[in-house]
Design a protein around this motif. Sequence first.
Motif, PDB file in Angstrom:
ATOM      1  N   PRO C 204       1.024  -1.162   0.098  1.00 52.20           N
ATOM      2  CA  PRO C 204      -0.025   0.104  -0.038  1.00 52.20           C
ATOM      3  C   PRO C 204       0.984   1.064   0.178  1.00 52.20           C
ATOM      4  N   LYS C 205       0.368   2.270  -0.609  1.00 49.90           N
ATOM      5  CA  LYS C 205       1.224   3.464  -0.741  1.00 49.90           C
ATOM      6  C   LYS C 205       1.850   4.090   0.798  1.00 49.90           C
ATOM      7  N   THR C 206       0.857   3.818   1.736  1.00 52.91           N
ATOM      8  CA  THR C 206       1.308   4.260   3.151  1.00 52.91           C
ATOM      9  C   THR C 206       2.642   3.597   3.491  1.00 52.91           C
ATOM     10  N   LEU C 207       2.760   2.374   3.183  1.00 52.27           N
ATOM     11  CA  LEU C 207       3.915   1.415   3.528  1.00 52.27           C
ATOM     12  C   LEU C 207       5.041   1.071   2.301  1.00 52.27           C
ATOM     13  N   LEU C 208       4.807   1.828   1.368  1.00 48.89           N
ATOM     14  CA  LEU C 208       5.721   1.388   0.228  1.00 48.89           C
ATOM     15  C   LEU C 208       5.824   2.838  -0.694  1.00 48.89           C
ATOM     16  N   PRO C 209       6.466   3.900  -0.160  1.00 46.15           N
ATOM     17  CA  PRO C 209       6.726   5.171  -0.929  1.00 46.15           C
ATOM     18  C   PRO C 209       7.261   5.140  -2.111  1.00 46.15           C
ATOM     19  N   VAL C 219       8.364  -0.048  -8.187  1.00 51.12           N
ATOM     20  CA  VAL C 219       7.281  -0.108  -7.199  1.00 51.12           C
ATOM     21  C   VAL C 219       5.767  -0.036  -7.590  1.00 51.12           C
ATOM     22  N   GLU C 220       5.041  -1.143  -7.091  1.00 48.47           N
ATOM     23  CA  GLU C 220       3.603  -1.396  -7.629  1.00 48.47           C
ATOM     24  C   GLU C 220       2.694  -1.497  -6.184  1.00 48.47           C
ATOM     25  N   HIS C 221       1.444  -0.837  -6.417  1.00 51.14           N
ATOM     26  CA  HIS C 221       0.465  -1.139  -5.317  1.00 51.14           C
ATOM     27  C   HIS C 221      -0.548  -2.136  -5.743  1.00 51.14           C
ATOM     28  N   ASN C 222      -0.468  -2.938  -6.753  1.00 50.25           N
ATOM     29  CA  ASN C 222      -1.691  -3.981  -7.065  1.00 50.25           C
ATOM     30  C   ASN C 222      -0.770  -5.088  -7.264  1.00 50.25           C
ATOM     31  N   ASP C 224      -1.864  -8.483  -7.621  1.00 45.46           N
ATOM     32  CA  ASP C 224      -2.490  -9.694  -8.758  1.00 45.46           C
ATOM     33  C   ASP C 224      -1.358  -9.525  -9.886  1.00 45.46           C
ATOM     34  N   PRO C 225      -1.437  -8.357 -10.648  1.00 48.07           N
ATOM     35  CA  PRO C 225      -0.858  -8.139 -11.714  1.00 48.07           C
ATOM     36  C   PRO C 225       0.732  -8.443 -11.547  1.00 48.07           C
ATOM     37  N   ALA C 226       1.209  -7.901 -10.455  1.00 42.72           N
ATOM     38  CA  ALA C 226       2.609  -7.808 -10.069  1.00 42.72           C
ATOM     39  C   ALA C 226       3.145  -9.344 -10.068  1.00 42.72           C
ATOM     40  N   LEU C 227       2.449 -10.349  -9.639  1.00 45.88           N
ATOM     41  CA  LEU C 227       2.998 -11.441  -9.454  1.00 45.88           C
ATOM     42  C   LEU C 227       2.989 -12.406 -10.634  1.00 45.88           C
ATOM     43  N   ALA C 228       2.687 -11.860 -11.787  1.00 47.78           N
ATOM     44  CA  ALA C 228       2.778 -12.518 -12.944  1.00 47.78           C
ATOM     45  C   ALA C 228       4.296 -13.086 -13.113  1.00 47.78           C
ATOM     46  N   ASN C 229       4.604 -14.517 -13.443  1.00 51.39           N
ATOM     47  CA  ASN C 229       5.768 -14.969 -13.838  1.00 51.39           C
ATOM     48  C   ASN C 229       6.927 -14.663 -12.782  1.00 51.39           C
ATOM     49  N   ALA C 230       6.357 -14.421 -11.505  1.00 52.42           N
ATOM     50  CA  ALA C 230       7.528 -14.324 -10.363  1.00 52.42           C
ATOM     51  C   ALA C 230       7.984 -15.755 -10.107  1.00 52.42           C
ATOM     52  N   ASP C 231       9.184 -15.685  -9.802  1.00 51.10           N
ATOM     53  CA  ASP C 231      10.001 -17.212  -9.488  1.00 51.10           C
ATOM     54  C   ASP C 231      10.107 -17.025  -8.114  1.00 51.10           C
ATOM     55  N   VAL C 232      10.386 -16.193  -7.293  1.00 46.49           N
ATOM     56  CA  VAL C 232      10.568 -15.909  -6.017  1.00 46.49           C
ATOM     57  C   VAL C 232       9.584 -14.909  -5.398  1.00 46.49           C
ATOM     58  N   ILE C 233       8.784 -15.261  -4.320  1.00 46.65           N
ATOM     59  CA  ILE C 233       7.803 -14.196  -3.745  1.00 46.65           C
ATOM     60  C   ILE C 233       8.113 -14.050  -2.062  1.00 46.65           C
ATOM     61  N   ILE C 234       8.470 -12.880  -1.798  1.00 45.02           N
ATOM     62  CA  ILE C 234       9.029 -12.527  -0.464  1.00 45.02           C
ATOM     63  C   ILE C 234       7.908 -11.896   0.309  1.00 45.02           C
ATOM     64  N   THR C 235       7.269 -12.381   1.167  1.00 43.84           N
ATOM     65  CA  THR C 235       6.257 -11.659   2.104  1.00 43.84           C
ATOM     66  C   THR C 235       7.087 -11.223   3.228  1.00 43.84           C
ATOM     67  N   LEU C 236       6.537 -10.024   3.841  1.00 42.58           N
ATOM     68  CA  LEU C 236       7.226  -9.175   4.879  1.00 42.58           C
ATOM     69  C   LEU C 236       6.231  -9.319   6.314  1.00 42.58           C
ATOM     70  N   ARG C 237       6.757  -9.483   7.329  1.00 43.44           N
ATOM     71  CA  ARG C 237       6.103  -9.413   8.576  1.00 43.44           C
ATOM     72  C   ARG C 237       5.271  -8.003   8.580  1.00 43.44           C
ATOM     73  N   LEU C 238       4.071  -8.037   9.036  1.00 36.14           N
ATOM     74  CA  LEU C 238       3.343  -6.662   9.192  1.00 36.14           C
ATOM     75  C   LEU C 238       3.474  -6.539  10.782  1.00 36.14           C
ATOM     76  N   CYS C 257      -6.238  -7.240   0.471  1.00 39.01           N
ATOM     77  CA  CYS C 257      -5.381  -6.730  -0.595  1.00 39.01           C
ATOM     78  C   CYS C 257      -3.731  -7.294  -0.621  1.00 39.01           C
ATOM     79  N   TYR C 258      -3.243  -7.744   0.238  1.00 37.89           N
ATOM     80  CA  TYR C 258      -1.779  -7.850   0.071  1.00 37.89           C
ATOM     81  C   TYR C 258      -1.508  -9.251   0.757  1.00 37.89           C
ATOM     82  N   GLY C 259      -2.332  -9.695   1.247  1.00 34.04           N
ATOM     83  CA  GLY C 259      -1.776 -11.435   1.767  1.00 34.04           C
ATOM     84  C   GLY C 259      -1.748 -12.418   0.603  1.00 34.04           C
TER      85      GLY C 259
END
Lengths: 329, 329, 329
Positions: C204-209, C219-222, C224-238, C257-259
């Motif tokens: 989200p814009k508040t957490l990713l300037p 830098v993306e805020h959406n 679903d489209p950002a995940l296309a063809n991703a090889d490595v997905i790193i999730t961060l602790r909120l 939105c981001y889970g």
Amino acid sequence: MSRPIFNPQLTPLGDLRHLLGIEGLGRPILEEILSTAETLVDSSNGTTRKVPLLRGKTVANLFFENSTRTRTTFELAAKRLSADVLNINVAASATSKGETLLDTLRNLQAMQCDMFVVRHSASGAAHFIAQHVEPHISVINAGDGQHAHPTQALLDMYAIRKFKGDLSQLKVVIIGDLLHSRVARSQIHALNILGVGELVTVGPKTLLPEHFRELGARVEHNLDPALANADVIITLRLQRERMKSASLPGQDEYFQCYGLTQRRLQLASPDAIVMHPGPTNRGVEIEASVADGPQSIILDQVRCGIAVRMAVMSITMGNVERALHENKQ
Amino acid sequence: MSRPIFNPQLTPLGDLRHLLGIEGLGRPILEEILSTAETLVDSSNGTTRKVPLLRGKTVANLFFENSTRTRTTFELAAKRLSADVLNINVAASATSKGETLLDTLRNLQAMQCDMFVVRHSASGAAHFIAQHVEPHISVINAGDGQHAHPTQALLDMYAIRKFKGDLSQLKVVIIGDLLHSRVARSQIHALNILGVGELVTVGPKTLLPEHFRELGARVEHNLDPALANADVIITLRLQRERMKSASLPGQDEYFQCYGLTQRRLQLASPDAIVMHPGPTNRGVEIEASVADGPQSIILDQVRCGIAVRMAVMSITMGNVERALHENKQ
Amino acid sequence: MSRPIFNPQLTPLGDLRHLLGIEGLGRPILEEILSTAETLVDSSNGTTRKVPLLRGKTVANLFFENSTRTRTTFELAAKRLSADVLNINVAASATSKGETLLDTLRNLQAMQCDMFVVRHSASGAAHFIAQHVEPHISVINAGDGQHAHPTQALLDMYAIRKFKGDLSQLKVVIIGDLLHSRVARSQIHALNILGVGELVTVGPKTLLPEHFRELGARVEHNLDPALANADVIITLRLQRERMKSASLPGQDEYFQCYGLTQRRLQLASPDAIVMHPGPTNRGVEIEASVADGPQSIILDQVRCGIAVRMAVMSITMGNVERALHENKQ
């Protein structure tokens, strides 16, 4: 020698992998632990040597319930085996939910711990953990709720044999709050597996229900006659918080009925030994002069604890490695 | 060289078994500690080497009073000697009654600890413990009440010799709250035993009573003249809680009268060294620029502490073993 | 290969002395760490061996912020290198003033510690400490404020290479609260230095300037489209406390939105791996079935952490010794 068809403590080869409780273990396994402990003691001065049996291994003490005393004995035993030791006070961290507990375990596994020594206030906690660990890990129960405290029972067996010899010739009397005692449950199983001559439990009806007969012990509520010809007298710690819930009239009255006094000790065999898992409540379950007297082997029990825990740790770790090796071939 | 007829710190052979205080120790014992410490230091870089002198031994740090700093130096010294170390924060456990303290000790003995490093807020605690331990155990006093802090005094002697050489040629001035300082008491004994040239103590009358003369020190209440020709200036920590009870007017006034400032330092010998047992209260007993200045050896004292503690531990442990061996023959 | 003109992490020879952050390190240094880590892993079973690389050295874990998990991995890594380990919980002591912090450091230096592993809630704390230590000491940043967590980023690089191979062929997506994440900052630097194919950050814009672009990430805020063809997905602790200050509507909406859910994972490359620095908030930044699913390598990250930390510790310690040696000649 028949073995239980499935015992979560054993490897597929039938060897001890985890020590969760005494119940269901075969006599040869108990004998192996006791005789291994003996080899770890230096006969010249009664102390344990530092040996490299667990060099390169990491032992994690997972204490969900605080117990400096028990934690210290396991830490010392692991260090004498040359293991690296991690003390993790899990009570301090937030592990209220089961999921979080498993997360903690999985992380410690991933950090390549080799052994978990587990102390928990809930009965069955060590079993639960053992069910969820990877094949290279061994779990030792250091006391779970009112269920079991197997290393305490084993060190007691070691001490009894050392001081009184062949168990089949002995009358053992266990006195006190058996209902809530994980120590007593484990002792009864161990004594029966090793073929004790006679086993009597004594306590008030609120703390010693009739169903203890089913564990293989005589149940008595009157202490004086039960002590006749006793060779081994085991006193149990009476926890103050239990006194209320068991609607005991008070610790003075408890002492009057079930406290092991000098006078009562004379009802037993003249060379009877007196035991207690510690720490003692002097004036509640035992008279101070008995706890510190010549027939007391309370501190010898602590002494035996290091060697017996070293034996358990080295045997289970060896069996885990053997099982992994067999599995690969 | 005459020895006291009975000294609870010595073995029957007259060797150091426990280090409880400096008082009553012969000069050869102090010299042995200082020269052993020297052999443990790598002359090329001034650090201590890891040596196997206590391999297989277990050192228990029994801290009844919290002190991360002192505990850490003993832990490091023991680990450099290859000992296993147990940190036991006894304040956390319930040991209000004397009986419970002895129970704790007896249990640790039964677990085959070899050395107790004891820190306690009560004067005499280390002596009490030493009187009750088994023959194979050595007790090191890491500070007891206002009584003694012998390893601190020894490391100070080591540091003075290292920086200033022969003690008999030196004038040493100790400034501050001598009344409540276990460090100062131990320093005065050590300086006298090792034959210091001149020893002056300086402080307000409420914190430096006349009877300090009997310990073998000149007593002064006026700092400036006392500093003349001083070779070694030892400042002591002023504990805030003491200020009230000693009806001191306040720390500003204390600093004005007894704080070691740049100006005052110039009254001493130009190559005088400045010492403090740490941690310092800058602006109370010492000016920051003096504590961090070129004449300060405060951090060198810490550096010397590891080697001196290693020396004390290895000497006492060796003497215990020698005494046990003699006893058997 | 150009090197920054001055980097406080490097010795005069240009070798890694402290590990404070990833930014500004050359690719050869990162490659050396990753390949050294590989040599420390036993290929037969994926565990690290006990090696004597730091025998005789003392590692002090200085934790100004509590983190059992991180402290444990460093403690284990140091013990596997045969170092002596001191755990110092500095939060407990009074170190509110900067002067006191430096005093603590100087004392630990005087006690001849060789390495400080530092965890602090303030950004720049490890740099501050590194600026003030003596030449024989190495400082490892174990997380400072929102600034850097370099060993976490390095173990992530190790894990990505192990599971996905050559970074230049990979699309990596980092999702969540990048603004407050020291882990994400260090990962972005490491991925760029090692030449990642494509790097996308999502939140989200508040957490990713927008200024994250300057670090070298899309830098993306959406999501679903950002995940296309991703090889490595790193999730961060909120972190929950962050949710309020970032005026997030709530963790349910965040998850929506981001889970990282099963459904979303299918938008990525079919053999994509899922990562998380731990501990996870299931149902907030990641669905439980994804965290525990076949594409998750979360526990493998922990596993890699021991070897990578061992590599960092042995490389920096070796470089310090080399620099001291060169200096003498």
